[in-house]
Design an enzyme around this catalytic site. Structure first.
Site, PDB file in Angstrom:
ATOM      1  N   CYS A 118       0.867  -1.171   0.000  1.00  0.00           N
ATOM      2  CA  CYS A 118       0.000   0.000   0.000  1.00  0.00           C
ATOM      3  C   CYS A 118       0.911   1.231   0.000  1.00  0.00           C
ATOM      4  CB  CYS A 118      -0.993   0.005   1.157  1.00  0.00           C
ATOM      5  SG  CYS A 118      -0.283   0.270   2.798  1.00  0.00           S
ATOM      6  N   ARG A 124      -3.095  -0.579   6.027  1.00  0.00           N
ATOM      7  CA  ARG A 124      -3.657  -1.686   5.266  1.00  0.00           C
ATOM      8  C   ARG A 124      -2.689  -2.849   5.091  1.00  0.00           C
ATOM      9  NH1 ARG A 124      -5.496   2.365   0.592  1.00  0.00           N
ATOM     10  NH2 ARG A 124      -3.623   3.339   1.487  1.00  0.00           N
ATOM     11  N   ASP A 212      -7.943   4.226   2.024  1.00  0.00           N
ATOM     12  CA  ASP A 212      -7.079   4.419   3.182  1.00  0.00           C
ATOM     13  C   ASP A 212      -7.938   4.732   4.408  1.00  0.00           C
ATOM     14  OD1 ASP A 212      -5.206   5.085   5.064  1.00  0.00           O
ATOM     15  OD2 ASP A 212      -4.231   6.648   3.886  1.00  0.00           O
TER      16      ASP A 212
END
Length: 254
Positions: A118, A124, A212
């Site tokens: 990410c 994440r 996000d």
């Protein structure tokens, strides 16, 4: 709206009828491996866009496919196949044919190397790394990295604890892993997908389009609920990833 997979004995379950169409079956196969944009599905199926869009609408109406605006280009959307719903519908369809077919045995995950990517490597991807390591009980070698790494978000640590995981992670730059060999590389945000490099050994690359959570505060300004939603979605997707890894490994040995 989700649909009832089991109908009367007059005909096959709606799930079976839905995926009996060759175009919808091919769409489901494509989306089972990775989130895709419409133009990518059109290219993969070699079918007109209006036909692909029509069948996507059918899959969305059945609750099997969802769409999410790209965080990289808000004019575009990524489509995602809900494997958990597919698994439930598949089991119900099997049970409609014979009760013993309702709960198929799951395979043990194969030993494989997986990299999650990410942008920040702060939420994440470290969550995905921890969840896969936890679910596979160490049977999968897993790492994570980011294109612009930053410190681990405290809400990622809190959410991991809800799954019984003590999350400890040092942010890793994508450049430090780009020359390593992986079997699978999973991008978790639309931005990092655009800068994902080529990895040695030609690993399988897939994309999960996840926003996000640090940028999705609730009305009180708290991002914990967004991290909880992200972790839940990651956990659902990861539950099916070891099965894919096992299948991939078996196919490579055959």
């Amino acid at each position: 709206m989700y649909f009832q997979a089991v109908l009367s004995s007059d005909g096959p379950p709606s799930f079976v009828r839905l995926l009996a169409d060759p175009v919808r079956w091919r769409l489901a196969r494509e989306l089972a491996g990775s989130d895709r944009r419409v133009r990518e599905l059109v290219a993969a199926l070699e079918q007109p866009q209006n036909l692909v869009s029509y069948h996507l609408r059918q899959l969305r109406a059945a609750g099997l496919v969802t769409a999410r605006r790209s965080s990289y280009d808000g004019r575009d959307s990524y489509y995602h196949l809900d494997l958990a719903r597919c698994a439930d519908a598949w089991a119900e369809a099997g049970a409609a044919l014979h009760p013993a077919l309702g709960s198929p045995a799951r395979r043990r995950p194969a030993r494989a190397r997986v990299l999650f990517l990410c942008t920040g490597n702060s939420g994440r991807s470290p969550l995905a790394e921890a969840l896969l390591r936890h679910r596979s009980r160490g049977a999968v070698e897993v790492a994570s990295a980011g294109s612009h790494p930053k410190p681990l978000h405290p809400n990622a640590v809190r959410v991991a604890a809800e799954y019984g995981i003590t999350l400890e992670h040092e942010p890793t730059h994508l450049d430090s892993v780009r020359h390593k060999r992986f079997d699978w590389v999973v991008s978790l945000c639309d931005r990092v997908r655009e800068v994902r490099p080529e990895f040695p050994g030609r690993p399988v690359t897939i994309h999960w389009s996840l926003p996000d959570p640090a940028r999705e505060p609730d009305p009180a300004g708290d991002t914990l609920p967004a991290f909880q939603r992200t972790a839940a979605e990651l956990d659902t997707r990861i539950r099916f990833l070891p099965l894919s890894l096992a299948t991939e490994a078996e196919e490579s040995r055959s």
